[in-house]
Design an enzyme around this catalytic site. Sequence first.
Site, short mmCIF file in Angstrom:
data_model
loop_
_atom_site.label_atom_id
_atom_site.label_comp_id
_atom_site.label_asym_id
_atom_site.label_seq_id
_atom_site.Cartn_x
_atom_site.Cartn_y
_atom_site.Cartn_z
N ARG A 143 -14.93 0.01 100.58
CA ARG A 143 -15.01 1.46 100.57
C ARG A 143 -14.59 2.06 99.23
NH1 ARG A 143 -18.11 4.71 100.94
NH2 ARG A 143 -18.70 3.65 102.86
N LYS A 192 -14.52 20.27 83.58
CA LYS A 192 -14.51 20.53 85.02
C LYS A 192 -14.72 19.21 85.76
CE LYS A 192 -16.15 25.25 84.43
NZ LYS A 192 -17.26 26.21 84.67
N LYS A 221 -11.68 30.60 73.56
CA LYS A 221 -12.50 31.21 74.58
C LYS A 221 -12.09 32.67 74.78
CE LYS A 221 -14.22 28.50 77.63
NZ LYS A 221 -14.47 27.65 78.83
N GLU A 256 -16.03 30.81 71.48
CA GLU A 256 -16.91 31.36 72.51
C GLU A 256 -17.15 32.85 72.24
OE1 GLU A 256 -16.33 30.60 76.94
OE2 GLU A 256 -15.72 32.70 76.77
N ASP A 300 -21.97 32.34 75.51
CA ASP A 300 -21.64 32.26 76.92
C ASP A 300 -22.38 33.31 77.74
OD1 ASP A 300 -20.12 31.20 79.12
OD2 ASP A 300 -18.91 33.02 79.06
#
Length: 284
Positions: A98, A135, A167, A202, A223
């Site tokens: 598994r 992510k 960002k 960004e 973005d």
Amino acid sequence: MLTSKILATAVDRALAEDAPWGDATVAASIPADMQFTAHLVAREPGVFAGGAVWQETFRQVDANILVTDLVADGTAFSTHDVLATVTGPAAGVLTAERVALNFTQRLSGIATLTSRFVARVAEVGAPARIADTRKTTPGLRALEKHAVVAGGGVNHRFSLSDAIMLKDNHLAALAATDDASLTDAINKVKAAVGHTTPIIVEVARVEQIDPVLAAGVTGILLDNFSLEQLRTGVELIAGRCVAEASGGVNLATVAGIAATGVDIISVGALTHGAAALDLGLDAT
């Protein structure tokens, strides 16, 4: 980044979670001297990833288990294809099954999804590369980013330590503490780090591009730009740094985004949205 230590640690943690006090079913039902052979079989088509972690899982459970005929990461396969064979003590094979499948199903799902994005870009003849993001599943980043490469993509920064990426919230924080222009704010950041450190900024509006370019950055992340805005952004950047698109990227939109001329298209869904591929371990 996928080192033997990372592999060993990931497998060790997974096995400790799955069989913390051993495998009760195997202990009660499988003779210690029983031998077993099984094939890793595809239940659906895809692109394989996870060969190293497949081998490491069986090795940690029982070093006497032999893995053979293992296809290379990045191999495209069809339904019913045999991707590997395992032979050895039945108790070990069944205990490892598994965890080994969980890893390879997850990683092959990422590789397969990445390959679909790459194929969509290739259809329009664009040179844009498909990149992952941070992510990722906590603790599995190296494995998942490896799977992206197996699917034909490229890796964005591996961690916060790898590059400076300013960002929207970073820029908002800088604006709140300093009256300097955007160009001057970026230049202050550049002065605080070594000359070899990449700096990516960004932007959310076309008007921000020229001030960012004036600071001599490594890349600009456009973005959530519309296709028209992306084309304008690429024209303004004009090869002076890497032009990256992000936001609103999916299999239906990626070809159009690539056709605007951007260099990189970053897609968080490669890792956080990929479905596990259906693979099975079938006894011979």
